[in-house]
Design a protein around this motif. Structure first.
Motif, PDB file in Angstrom:
ATOM      1  N   ALA A   1       0.832  -1.206   0.000  1.00  0.00           N
ATOM      2  CA  ALA A   1       0.000   0.000   0.000  1.00  0.00           C
ATOM      3  C   ALA A   1       0.865   1.254   0.000  1.00  0.00           C
ATOM      4  CB  ALA A   1      -0.925   0.001   1.217  1.00  0.00           C
ATOM      5  N   ALA A   2       1.946   1.231   0.795  1.00  0.00           N
ATOM      6  CA  ALA A   2       2.842   2.393   0.868  1.00  0.00           C
ATOM      7  C   ALA A   2       3.467   2.678  -0.495  1.00  0.00           C
ATOM      8  CB  ALA A   2       3.923   2.145   1.910  1.00  0.00           C
ATOM      9  N   VAL A   3       3.908   1.623  -1.194  1.00  0.00           N
ATOM     10  CA  VAL A   3       4.554   1.794  -2.492  1.00  0.00           C
ATOM     11  C   VAL A   3       3.552   2.302  -3.532  1.00  0.00           C
ATOM     12  CG1 VAL A   3       5.713   0.605  -4.394  1.00  0.00           C
ATOM     13  CG2 VAL A   3       6.337   0.086  -2.027  1.00  0.00           C
ATOM     14  N   LEU A   4       2.384   1.697  -3.587  1.00  0.00           N
ATOM     15  CA  LEU A   4       1.398   2.079  -4.603  1.00  0.00           C
ATOM     16  C   LEU A   4       0.874   3.495  -4.404  1.00  0.00           C
ATOM     17  CD1 LEU A   4      -0.628  -1.269  -4.933  1.00  0.00           C
ATOM     18  CD2 LEU A   4       1.047  -0.327  -6.531  1.00  0.00           C
ATOM     19  N   VAL A   5       0.538   3.817  -3.153  1.00  0.00           N
ATOM     20  CA  VAL A   5       0.033   5.169  -2.884  1.00  0.00           C
ATOM     21  C   VAL A   5       1.142   6.194  -3.081  1.00  0.00           C
ATOM     22  CG1 VAL A   5      -0.934   6.698  -1.132  1.00  0.00           C
ATOM     23  CG2 VAL A   5      -1.760   4.339  -1.320  1.00  0.00           C
ATOM     24  N   GLY A   6       2.346   5.865  -2.594  1.00  0.00           N
ATOM     25  CA  GLY A   6       3.468   6.776  -2.750  1.00  0.00           C
ATOM     26  C   GLY A   6       3.782   7.053  -4.208  1.00  0.00           C
ATOM     27  N   ARG A   7       3.713   6.002  -5.040  1.00  0.00           N
ATOM     28  CA  ARG A   7       3.975   6.188  -6.473  1.00  0.00           C
ATOM     29  C   ARG A   7       2.913   7.069  -7.119  1.00  0.00           C
ATOM     30  NH1 ARG A   7       5.807   0.156  -8.552  1.00  0.00           N
ATOM     31  NH2 ARG A   7       7.968   0.254  -7.769  1.00  0.00           N
ATOM     32  N   ALA A   8       1.666   6.877  -6.733  1.00  0.00           N
ATOM     33  CA  ALA A   8       0.586   7.690  -7.301  1.00  0.00           C
ATOM     34  C   ALA A   8       0.786   9.163  -6.947  1.00  0.00           C
ATOM     35  CB  ALA A   8      -0.756   7.201  -6.786  1.00  0.00           C
ATOM     36  N   VAL A   9       1.152   9.423  -5.698  1.00  0.00           N
ATOM     37  CA  VAL A   9       1.400  10.800  -5.270  1.00  0.00           C
ATOM     38  C   VAL A   9       2.623  11.355  -5.993  1.00  0.00           C
ATOM     39  CG1 VAL A   9       2.012  12.246  -3.295  1.00  0.00           C
ATOM     40  CG2 VAL A   9       0.325  10.421  -3.029  1.00  0.00           C
ATOM     41  N   ARG A  10       3.621  10.500  -6.214  1.00  0.00           N
ATOM     42  CA  ARG A  10       4.839  10.936  -6.901  1.00  0.00           C
ATOM     43  C   ARG A  10       4.527  11.373  -8.331  1.00  0.00           C
ATOM     44  NH1 ARG A  10       9.333   8.790  -9.690  1.00  0.00           N
ATOM     45  NH2 ARG A  10      11.305   9.723  -9.012  1.00  0.00           N
ATOM     46  N   VAL A  11       3.684  10.618  -9.015  1.00  0.00           N
ATOM     47  CA  VAL A  11       3.291  10.982 -10.377  1.00  0.00           C
ATOM     48  C   VAL A  11       2.584  12.332 -10.371  1.00  0.00           C
ATOM     49  CG1 VAL A  11       1.768  10.394 -12.300  1.00  0.00           C
ATOM     50  CG2 VAL A  11       3.161   8.619 -11.237  1.00  0.00           C
ATOM     51  N   ALA A  12       1.664  12.520  -9.420  1.00  0.00           N
ATOM     52  CA  ALA A  12       0.935  13.788  -9.332  1.00  0.00           C
ATOM     53  C   ALA A  12       1.890  14.943  -9.034  1.00  0.00           C
ATOM     54  CB  ALA A  12      -0.133  13.700  -8.243  1.00  0.00           C
ATOM     55  N   ALA A  13       2.862  14.685  -8.146  1.00  0.00           N
ATOM     56  CA  ALA A  13       3.828  15.732  -7.795  1.00  0.00           C
ATOM     57  C   ALA A  13       4.698  16.109  -8.988  1.00  0.00           C
ATOM     58  CB  ALA A  13       4.699  15.268  -6.624  1.00  0.00           C
ATOM     59  N   ARG A  14       5.097  15.110  -9.774  1.00  0.00           N
ATOM     60  CA  ARG A  14       5.922  15.383 -10.948  1.00  0.00           C
ATOM     61  C   ARG A  14       5.153  16.204 -11.979  1.00  0.00           C
ATOM     62  NH1 ARG A  14      10.683  12.547 -11.390  1.00  0.00           N
ATOM     63  NH2 ARG A  14      10.728  12.868 -13.635  1.00  0.00           N
ATOM     64  N   LEU A  15       3.866  15.952 -12.105  1.00  0.00           N
ATOM     65  CA  LEU A  15       3.058  16.716 -13.054  1.00  0.00           C
ATOM     66  C   LEU A  15       2.964  18.178 -12.631  1.00  0.00           C
ATOM     67  CD1 LEU A  15       0.172  14.169 -13.762  1.00  0.00           C
ATOM     68  CD2 LEU A  15       2.041  14.819 -15.301  1.00  0.00           C
ATOM     69  N   ARG A  16       2.998  18.396 -11.316  1.00  0.00           N
ATOM     70  CA  ARG A  16       2.946  19.765 -10.796  1.00  0.00           C
ATOM     71  C   ARG A  16       4.313  20.420 -10.803  1.00  0.00           C
ATOM     72  NH1 ARG A  16       2.444  20.003  -5.846  1.00  0.00           N
ATOM     73  NH2 ARG A  16       1.707  22.144  -5.702  1.00  0.00           N
ATOM     74  N   GLY A  17       5.383  19.612 -10.925  1.00  0.00           N
ATOM     75  CA  GLY A  17       6.731  20.155 -10.918  1.00  0.00           C
ATOM     76  C   GLY A  17       7.234  20.505  -9.548  1.00  0.00           C
ATOM     77  N   GLY A  18       6.794  19.812  -8.514  1.00  0.00           N
ATOM     78  CA  GLY A  18       7.255  20.113  -7.157  1.00  0.00           C
ATOM     79  C   GLY A  18       6.837  19.046  -6.176  1.00  0.00           C
ATOM     80  N   GLY A  19       7.163  19.268  -4.888  1.00  0.00           N
ATOM     81  CA  GLY A  19       6.720  18.370  -3.819  1.00  0.00           C
ATOM     82  C   GLY A  19       7.439  17.047  -3.770  1.00  0.00           C
ATOM     83  N   SER A  20       8.770  17.042  -3.965  1.00  0.00           N
ATOM     84  CA  SER A  20       9.496  15.784  -4.093  1.00  0.00           C
ATOM     85  C   SER A  20       9.497  14.941  -2.829  1.00  0.00           C
ATOM     86  CB  SER A  20      10.937  16.055  -4.528  1.00  0.00           C
ATOM     87  OG  SER A  20      11.642  16.789  -3.546  1.00  0.00           O
ATOM     88  N   ALA A  21       9.360  15.555  -1.646  1.00  0.00           N
ATOM     89  CA  ALA A  21       9.403  14.798  -0.396  1.00  0.00           C
ATOM     90  C   ALA A  21       8.041  14.269   0.010  1.00  0.00           C
ATOM     91  CB  ALA A  21       9.977  15.671   0.718  1.00  0.00           C
ATOM     92  N   ILE A  22       6.982  14.798  -0.580  1.00  0.00           N
ATOM     93  CA  ILE A  22       5.630  14.415  -0.170  1.00  0.00           C
ATOM     94  C   ILE A  22       5.352  12.925  -0.381  1.00  0.00           C
ATOM     95  CG2 ILE A  22       3.168  14.776  -0.630  1.00  0.00           C
ATOM     96  CD1 ILE A  22       3.830  17.695  -1.233  1.00  0.00           C
ATOM     97  N   PRO A  23       5.715  12.317  -1.535  1.00  0.00           N
ATOM     98  CA  PRO A  23       5.440  10.885  -1.709  1.00  0.00           C
ATOM     99  C   PRO A  23       6.115  10.023  -0.641  1.00  0.00           C
ATOM    100  CG  PRO A  23       6.013  11.894  -3.806  1.00  0.00           C
ATOM    101  CD  PRO A  23       6.307  12.909  -2.756  1.00  0.00           C
ATOM    102  N   GLY A  24       7.346  10.332  -0.303  1.00  0.00           N
ATOM    103  CA  GLY A  24       8.034   9.568   0.722  1.00  0.00           C
ATOM    104  C   GLY A  24       7.420   9.751   2.083  1.00  0.00           C
ATOM    105  N   ASN A  25       6.985  10.960   2.372  1.00  0.00           N
ATOM    106  CA  ASN A  25       6.338  11.242   3.651  1.00  0.00           C
ATOM    107  C   ASN A  25       5.066  10.421   3.798  1.00  0.00           C
ATOM    108  OD1 ASN A  25       6.019  12.528   6.114  1.00  0.00           O
ATOM    109  ND2 ASN A  25       4.955  14.282   5.245  1.00  0.00           N
ATOM    110  N   ILE A  26       4.290  10.342   2.727  1.00  0.00           N
ATOM    111  CA  ILE A  26       3.048   9.562   2.759  1.00  0.00           C
ATOM    112  C   ILE A  26       3.350   8.074   2.881  1.00  0.00           C
ATOM    113  CG2 ILE A  26       1.071   8.860   1.342  1.00  0.00           C
ATOM    114  CD1 ILE A  26       0.928  11.771   0.376  1.00  0.00           C
ATOM    115  N   ALA A  27       4.353   7.601   2.132  1.00  0.00           N
ATOM    116  CA  ALA A  27       4.715   6.181   2.215  1.00  0.00           C
ATOM    117  C   ALA A  27       5.137   5.795   3.630  1.00  0.00           C
ATOM    118  CB  ALA A  27       5.844   5.872   1.223  1.00  0.00           C
ATOM    119  N   LEU A  28       5.878   6.673   4.290  1.00  0.00           N
ATOM    120  CA  LEU A  28       6.332   6.384   5.650  1.00  0.00           C
ATOM    121  C   LEU A  28       5.192   6.454   6.665  1.00  0.00           C
ATOM    122  CD1 LEU A  28       9.764   8.262   5.695  1.00  0.00           C
ATOM    123  CD2 LEU A  28       9.369   5.793   5.607  1.00  0.00           C
ATOM    124  N   ARG A  29       4.186   7.249   6.384  1.00  0.00           N
ATOM    125  CA  ARG A  29       3.010   7.270   7.258  1.00  0.00           C
ATOM    126  C   ARG A  29       2.242   5.952   7.161  1.00  0.00           C
ATOM    127  NH1 ARG A  29       1.051  12.075   9.393  1.00  0.00           N
ATOM    128  NH2 ARG A  29       2.295  13.927   8.913  1.00  0.00           N
TER     129      ARG A  29
END
Length: 454
Positions: free
Chosen positions: A7-35
């Protein structure tokens, strides 16, 4: 594999894709995965066969980590590393998300990780590095670290966690005898890197190491170096690398030792390497990376592969990076703190014909600029960012002309780019970290920091 990890990997990857589309927020996917899975980072890293190499210090972490990863890869190992800037737990976790399987398995032989000084102790306890490379201890972010002594204490604790190797900068006041001030382990090999006195002593401001007051420790430059910078011309450096096996317990010099530093001999292999940009600080980063590779690889280490790796290495962006905008070259110089700004100014071969400066709240207390020697500049075309007037005032007292001050970053940048192409050289931008990130995005360079950048 656990359901939580998946779940951490799948959700984190989805957030990572969204962050890349926005051009920012590189730490957010990892933060969510660790939560979702608090043990994701520790468990994944612990499974890497050859363990972790931690790279830390006040300046040069991203550049040196990039160099070291390239050298280790040139020796045939699969490397996991955190791209520049992702040096906190959430940043490293974000980098993992793009490389692990859905079950959390990482296909890597070794991890080479840039580690933030402030989080160094916590990360070292979490990741248990086999090898630690410490680059320097310099005047840094005053609002965060206050005094170099505080950083020295942090990094001493990180150094004490290493089990196999400790690599130190012998030119640094705090690091030249750090091995004598931390717990000794019989299995840990300690080695040093540095520069020949003929290069270090004439440097305008030395290597910008912080002074160590009230201490009679070993003199900087007094320890024998496994890798030494012996020549420097522009962005090319010559390194002398010891052939002999590392001594696990090198003798510590007495206080104030002035033992001569050996030059190239039959016991050394001399190689030439390409640096990301001009400057002795970049050459020392290369020497640190080579010394660490030598320590980690042992008998597998091949000096010629250091040249091969660094000659083809892409610059970590924002650190002497050369951008091409509308067919024109623009050099990006990042100023993180007093030492990084001073060393980069000292490395300029001549005053830039066109220079632009941008500083914002990412540098909350810029009072340190009154200690900087700005004599490498003869003018500034434009200044922007919320701290622009502090810099303009400083330049006014120095008698350095400033073309314009505009707090609107986009307007100031547009005016600078509209200047005719320089008759000699190229445009130069001196930016703090936050402005470097923002201006790169404005110019269309939207790679995420810590999320896939070279």
């Amino acid at each position: 594999m656990t359901v939580r990890t998946t779940a951490a990997v799948l959700v984190g990857r989805a957030v990572r894709v969204a962050a890349r589309l926005r051009g920012g927020g590189s730490a957010i996917p990892g933060n969510i995965a660790l939560r979702i899975d608090p043990g994701f980072l520790e468990r994944t890293i612990a499974a890497i066969p050859d363990g972790v190499v931690a790279v830390s210090g006040s300046n040069g972490k991203s550049t040196t980590t990039n160099m070291l990863a390239a050298i280790i890869r040139a020796h045939g190992l699969k490397v996991f590393t955190n791209p520049s800037g992702g040096n906190l737990p959430q940043g490293i976790a974000s980098a993992l998300l793009s490389e692990v399987s859905v079950g959390g398995r990482l296909d890597a032989d070794i991890a080479i990780l840039e580690v933030d000084e402030g989080y160094g102790t916590r990360l070292a306890e979490l990741l248990k590095p086999k090898t630690v490379l410490l680059l320097n201890i310099q005047i840094d972010q005053l609002n965060r670290y206050h005094e170099p002594d505080r950083v020295a204490a942090m990094l001493a604790r990180v150094a004490a966690t290493s089990t196999d190797g400790l690599i130190l900068n012998r030119e640094d006041n705090f690091l030249v005898d750090l091995d004598t001030r931390i717990p000794a382990y019989s299995g840990r090999a300690v080695s040093f890197f540095g520069g020949r006195p003929e290069l270090v002593e004439p440097a305008s401001h030395g290597v910008a190491s912080a002074d160590r007051f009230g201490d009679t420790g070993a003199k900087p430059g007094s320890r024998p170096a496994a890798v030494e910078v012996v020549a420097l011309t522009g962005s090319r450096a010559t390194l002398a690398i010891e052939k002999t096996t590392l001594d696990a317990s090198p003798a510590a010099p007495s206080a104030g030792s002035t033992d001569a530093v050996a030059g190239p001999s039959d016991d050394r292999i001399v190689i030439e390497v390409k640096l990301p940009s001009r400057g002795l600080h970049y050459a020392l980063d290369a020497a640190g990376a080579a010394a660490t590779a030598r320590s980690v690889l042992g008998d597998r280490f091949r000096p010629e592969l250091v040249s091969q790796a660094l000659d083809s290495l892409a610059t970590v962006y924002g650190r002497g990076e050369m951008l091409v905008v509308d067919g024109e070259q623009i050099e990006i110089i990042m100023m993180k703190n007093p030492a990084s700004l001073q060393l980069n100014l000292d490395s300029l071969e001549a005053a830039p014909e066109q220079v632009f400066l941008a500083v914002d709240e990412g540098t909350p207390d810029p009072s340190w600029i009154w200690d900087i020697d700005f004599s490498a500049l003869d003018h500034v075309d434009g200044i922007t960012g919320s701290k622009a007037w502090q810099f303009a005032t400083r330049f006014g007292y120095l008698g350095i002309p400033v073309g314009s001050v505009d707090l609107d970053v986009r307007a100031a940048l547009k005016a600078f780019l509209a200047l005719p192409k320089p008759a000699t050289g190229h445009k130069v931008m001196i930016l703090n970290y936050e402005q470097m990130m923002g201006i790169r995005k404005i110019l269309g360079f939207k790679e995420l920091e810590g999320g896939g950048a070279a």
